[in-house]
Structures are given as structure tokens and as C-alpha cells.
Design a protein around this motif. Sequence first.
Motif, PDB file in Angstrom:
ATOM      1  N   VAL A  80       0.869  -1.183   0.000  1.00 10.16           N
ATOM      2  CA  VAL A  80       0.000   0.000   0.000  1.00 10.16           C
ATOM      3  C   VAL A  80       0.904   1.230   0.000  1.00 10.16           C
ATOM      4  O   VAL A  80       1.866   1.301   0.771  1.00 10.16           O
ATOM      5  CB  VAL A  80      -0.902   0.018   1.257  1.00 10.16           C
ATOM      6  N   ARG A  82       1.055   5.494   0.261  1.00 12.19           N
ATOM      7  CA  ARG A  82       0.364   6.737   0.626  1.00 12.19           C
ATOM      8  C   ARG A  82       1.245   7.899   0.177  1.00 12.19           C
ATOM      9  O   ARG A  82       2.437   7.929   0.488  1.00 12.19           O
ATOM     10  CB  ARG A  82       0.133   6.830   2.138  1.00 12.19           C
ATOM     11  N   HIS A  83       0.643   8.812  -0.549  1.00 13.63           N
ATOM     12  CA  HIS A  83       1.347  10.010  -1.012  1.00 13.63           C
ATOM     13  C   HIS A  83       0.991  11.163  -0.076  1.00 13.63           C
ATOM     14  O   HIS A  83      -0.113  11.696  -0.151  1.00 13.63           O
ATOM     15  CB  HIS A  83       0.936  10.341  -2.448  1.00 13.63           C
ATOM     16  N   LEU A  84       1.933  11.516   0.787  1.00 19.97           N
ATOM     17  CA  LEU A  84       1.680  12.537   1.808  1.00 19.97           C
ATOM     18  C   LEU A  84       2.213  13.879   1.324  1.00 19.97           C
ATOM     19  O   LEU A  84       3.427  14.061   1.184  1.00 19.97           O
ATOM     20  CB  LEU A  84       2.358  12.136   3.119  1.00 19.97           C
ATOM     21  N   LEU A 105       5.815  12.884   0.056  1.00 20.97           N
ATOM     22  CA  LEU A 105       6.523  11.771   0.676  1.00 20.97           C
ATOM     23  C   LEU A 105       5.703  10.513   0.423  1.00 20.97           C
ATOM     24  O   LEU A 105       4.514  10.465   0.746  1.00 20.97           O
ATOM     25  CB  LEU A 105       6.640  12.007   2.186  1.00 20.97           C
ATOM     26  N   VAL A 107       4.953   6.796   1.361  1.00 20.42           N
ATOM     27  CA  VAL A 107       5.148   5.830   2.445  1.00 20.42           C
ATOM     28  C   VAL A 107       4.592   4.483   1.976  1.00 20.42           C
ATOM     29  O   VAL A 107       3.489   4.413   1.437  1.00 20.42           O
ATOM     30  CB  VAL A 107       4.438   6.295   3.727  1.00 20.42           C
ATOM     31  N   THR A 109       3.661   0.440   2.834  1.00 20.76           N
ATOM     32  CA  THR A 109       3.392  -0.576   3.852  1.00 20.76           C
ATOM     33  C   THR A 109       3.259  -1.921   3.161  1.00 20.76           C
ATOM     34  O   THR A 109       2.498  -2.075   2.204  1.00 20.76           O
ATOM     35  CB  THR A 109       2.095  -0.260   4.614  1.00 20.76           C
ATOM     36  N   SER A 115       5.515   0.237   8.263  1.00 25.39           N
ATOM     37  CA  SER A 115       5.517   1.195   7.162  1.00 25.39           C
ATOM     38  C   SER A 115       6.873   1.880   7.096  1.00 25.39           C
ATOM     39  O   SER A 115       7.534   2.063   8.111  1.00 25.39           O
ATOM     40  CB  SER A 115       4.433   2.245   7.389  1.00 25.39           C
ATOM     41  N   GLN A 116       7.264   2.259   5.886  1.00 31.60           N
ATOM     42  CA  GLN A 116       8.495   3.033   5.790  1.00 31.60           C
ATOM     43  C   GLN A 116       8.467   3.998   4.623  1.00 31.60           C
ATOM     44  O   GLN A 116       7.654   3.883   3.714  1.00 31.60           O
ATOM     45  CB  GLN A 116       9.714   2.122   5.697  1.00 31.60           C
ATOM     46  N   VAL A 117       9.369   4.961   4.705  1.00 31.07           N
ATOM     47  CA  VAL A 117       9.473   5.937   3.630  1.00 31.07           C
ATOM     48  C   VAL A 117       9.971   5.224   2.379  1.00 31.07           C
ATOM     49  O   VAL A 117      10.963   4.496   2.420  1.00 31.07           O
ATOM     50  CB  VAL A 117      10.447   7.066   4.015  1.00 31.07           C
ATOM     51  N   ALA A 119       9.866   6.993  -0.867  1.00 28.77           N
ATOM     52  CA  ALA A 119      10.518   8.008  -1.698  1.00 28.77           C
ATOM     53  C   ALA A 119      10.178   9.394  -1.175  1.00 28.77           C
ATOM     54  O   ALA A 119       9.082   9.634  -0.675  1.00 28.77           O
ATOM     55  CB  ALA A 119      10.073   7.883  -3.148  1.00 28.77           C
ATOM     56  N   SER A 120      11.148  10.278  -1.296  1.00 28.92           N
ATOM     57  CA  SER A 120      10.940  11.693  -0.980  1.00 28.92           C
ATOM     58  C   SER A 120      11.020  12.454  -2.289  1.00 28.92           C
ATOM     59  O   SER A 120      12.023  12.364  -3.007  1.00 28.92           O
ATOM     60  CB  SER A 120      12.026  12.148  -0.005  1.00 28.92           C
ATOM     61  N   ARG A 145      16.029  10.804  -4.222  1.00 27.64           N
ATOM     62  CA  ARG A 145      16.906   9.644  -4.310  1.00 27.64           C
ATOM     63  C   ARG A 145      17.608   9.638  -5.665  1.00 27.64           C
ATOM     64  O   ARG A 145      17.342   8.818  -6.538  1.00 27.64           O
ATOM     65  CB  ARG A 145      16.073   8.372  -4.122  1.00 27.64           C
TER      66      ARG A 145
END
Lengths: 156, 156, 156
Positions: A80, A82-84, A105, A107, A109, A115-117, A119-120, A145
Motif C-alpha cells: 500500500v 500513501r502520497h503525503l 513523501l 510511504v 506498507t 511502514s516506511q518511507v 521516496a521523498s 533519491r
Amino acid sequence: MTSLASALNPVSGDVLLDIQHFYARQMFLLDENRVAEWLDTFAEDGVFASTALPEPLEGRAAIERLTRAGVDARRQRGAVHRHLLTGLHAERRPDGTIVARSYVLVVETLPEETSQVWASTVCQDVLLRHGDGWLVRRRHVSLDRKGHALPVLEGM
Amino acid sequence: MTSLASALNPVSGDVLLDIQHFYARQMFLLDENRVAEWLDTFAEDGVFASTALPEPLEGRAAIERLTRAGVDARRQRGAVHRHLLTGLHAERRPDGTIVARSYVLVVETLPEETSQVWASTVCQDVLLRHGDGWLVRRRHVSLDRKGHALPVLEGM
Amino acid sequence: MTSLASALNPVSGDVLLDIQHFYARQMFLLDENRVAEWLDTFAEDGVFASTALPEPLEGRAAIERLTRAGVDARRQRGAVHRHLLTGLHAERRPDGTIVARSYVLVVETLPEETSQVWASTVCQDVLLRHGDGWLVRRRHVSLDRKGHALPVLEGM
């Protein structure tokens, strides 16, 4: 000659809020794999460029192909995304279009994992008024990145 | 028959901002372990449901019990949580209540360790006007970490 | 005697949005290493305090020194930082200044590595009106990572 900077004008509070709302919905549609509705937020001849792509995707059909491939890839991995979106900054150009910049950002899962980052990114859009909503005419995504080419599949 | 979608109306810019502000304060109260003030942001008969809970918590007393247990658990571990809200989308229902959806990323910091993502969630609230503020009548939190039941203790 | 709490007043929606926009630009300037422009968002006698600093930095020159050292350190490591601001809460003090609190999550990306959370912070500012913009008169950054003194170099 007018410089680019001086050719940009502040947007009103109402417009800024409206654009915040637009993005909240747009990112949610992508994250929920609602690809058709997500595509409707792009102009028919919309362009999607990214530092992770060898060349820009031109038009909804091209954007759709890669987006669906991304959705399939995530489904297979059980991921999954999520675009924050934060840091929205918007200005109006003389032709009435909006230049909008934001941090997005991503995230990820995975099942049974934390969950982890993933891509920034910095997202820079040209937005067109469309009825009482907006359309993305051109999106450019810069991945922080830099040394690592992200899969071409991901929409953002 | 009116579909749910057509029964929802846009909120004004003022209301959207007001709700942003409400959430900024509400998340801060929880993260600072100010439980009594945080509880005051729920209706007396408010309901807190989560995919991490076996069943919804009904009423402030039930919400308080689990929230205080979560605070105690974090204190014992020396953990600080931050609930980072993005992607707020709000619409008004015919009865005047607000349906608000947001992404809430929970970041955890432990002593001597770097901060990390603890959970990625989608928060869906029904909000009631209360004086010049808001109350949560019903909250539903969906954890992206589907394969992993989060501790029942955490408020968000 | 008037308590601090009662001496604070809500800001209008326009002001809250304006401050959101101010921060979006300010964080971007820092993250893009545009130090001179970033410094211009502080009052000449602005103060920058942080739980990671032994004592507050007083005045633009002091803030500049450490900020440039931070930029140099990140460049040497090839690191990109993004300051993701959420949870903005702002109130007006009787003297017309604004007290603004926000969460600022710092995300770091290194070459060939995935992005990760670098620090979770709470940022509390006193902001001054300046023309049609704002200036930071005093910033206080609290790092959640209490047991770990961050390098003095980082601006946020």
C-alpha cells in the motif's frame, strides 16, 4: 522583458485552499488504485515527467499505461502506498494557470511489516481551471533519491 | 433516491481551515499526553473505531481507558509519538455534520534511537459543530499495516 | 492578571493560509540550500533556539554561520533534507505577533539509499508581520530524539 519570477502572482486564499483540497483527493484516488478517476484529474494532453522516467509521458493514455502497471506491481507485492503532500506553494501565471510546488513523501506498507518511507519527492505542477475544479496540464516529479532510478511504474 | 456521493456538499474555505486547525490542536494534545483535553474533542457519546480494535469504543469513558493505557505504555518505553496529518478532505452532509478524511502518519521516537514511521493510517471522522469548535462524533482509523494488529492502546 | 492562554486570540483564515504559504517557501529555501534567501525570513535580531544547541543563536549572522556549516556537511555526505511541516497551529498575541507551532519532520536521502526519517521535531515560532510577508523573530525547535544531541549544524 519580464522575468519569470515577476510574472508570477500570489493566489488568493480561496484558490490555495481549493488546490489543497484538489491534491488531497487526487493523491487518495491514486493510493486507492482508482486509476480512472485519478486520470480524470489530468488534462487529456497532460504530461507526466519524472526524474525516474527516461522521457515524459504525454497524454492520458501513456500516463494510464504506466499507472496501471504500477498498481499491478504493488498489488502483487501486497504493498500500500500513501502520497503525503506537504509544503504546498502556489502562484498564478499571467495566462491564468497555476504553478504549484509541493513535497510528496511516499510511504509504503507491506503485509506483516512496518511502514516506511519509500521516496521523498518534489512535485511541480501546472494546473488549469476546469469547471469548478482543476486539471494537471504538466507534472514534474523530482526524486530526492538521485542515485537510484525508481521503477518507472509509480505515478508519483 | 439520492446517492451518498451526491448528498455530500463542499465545505467553504473557512470551514476547511477551521477543521485543519482543529486537527492540529487535537493531534498535539494526544502527542503531549494531555488526555483530558484530548477527550474533550470527542462527543460524550463519541465512537472510536479502528481496524486495530476488535470492536468500536463507545463513549468517552471507553475511549479514555484505552488512551490512558496507550500513554502509560509509551511512557514505560520512553516513546514519543507524533501524529502527522496530511491530505485533509472534508465534505458536508445534509444534516450539517462534516465527513473528514485524512492521512495520519504516526512517527515514533525512542530514546537514543532515530525516529521512524510507526504506522500509516487513514482517518475518517464525522465532526459536529460545537460552539465555535468541533467534536468528533465518530472516528474510524484504517491501518495500512493490514497484516499486523496494532496494539489496542494507541488512540490513533 | 491575564493568563497567557487567554491573551492569545485566533487568527483569521487568511492569516493562517498566509502563514502556511510562508512556511512552505521557507522550508523549501533551506532544503534547496538557498541560505541567503532563507536568512531573509528571519528578523535581523532573530533568535534560533533548539534543544540540539547548547545556547540560542542570536541574530542573522550567528544563524547564518551554523546554517552554512550544515549545508556544507550535507553536501559532503551527498545528503538531501526535506523539512515536512504539518499540524500548523497559530494564534495572535496582544502585541500583534503570531505564535505558530508545527510539527517538522526532517527526511534525509543519501545517494544510493532509500529516504528515511532523520528527525521528528516541534517548531515554535514568534512571527512578525513584515510588509505583506512575515519574519521569524524567535524560533524554538524541540527534537523528539531527546537522548541524542543532533549536530549543531542543522537549521531546523
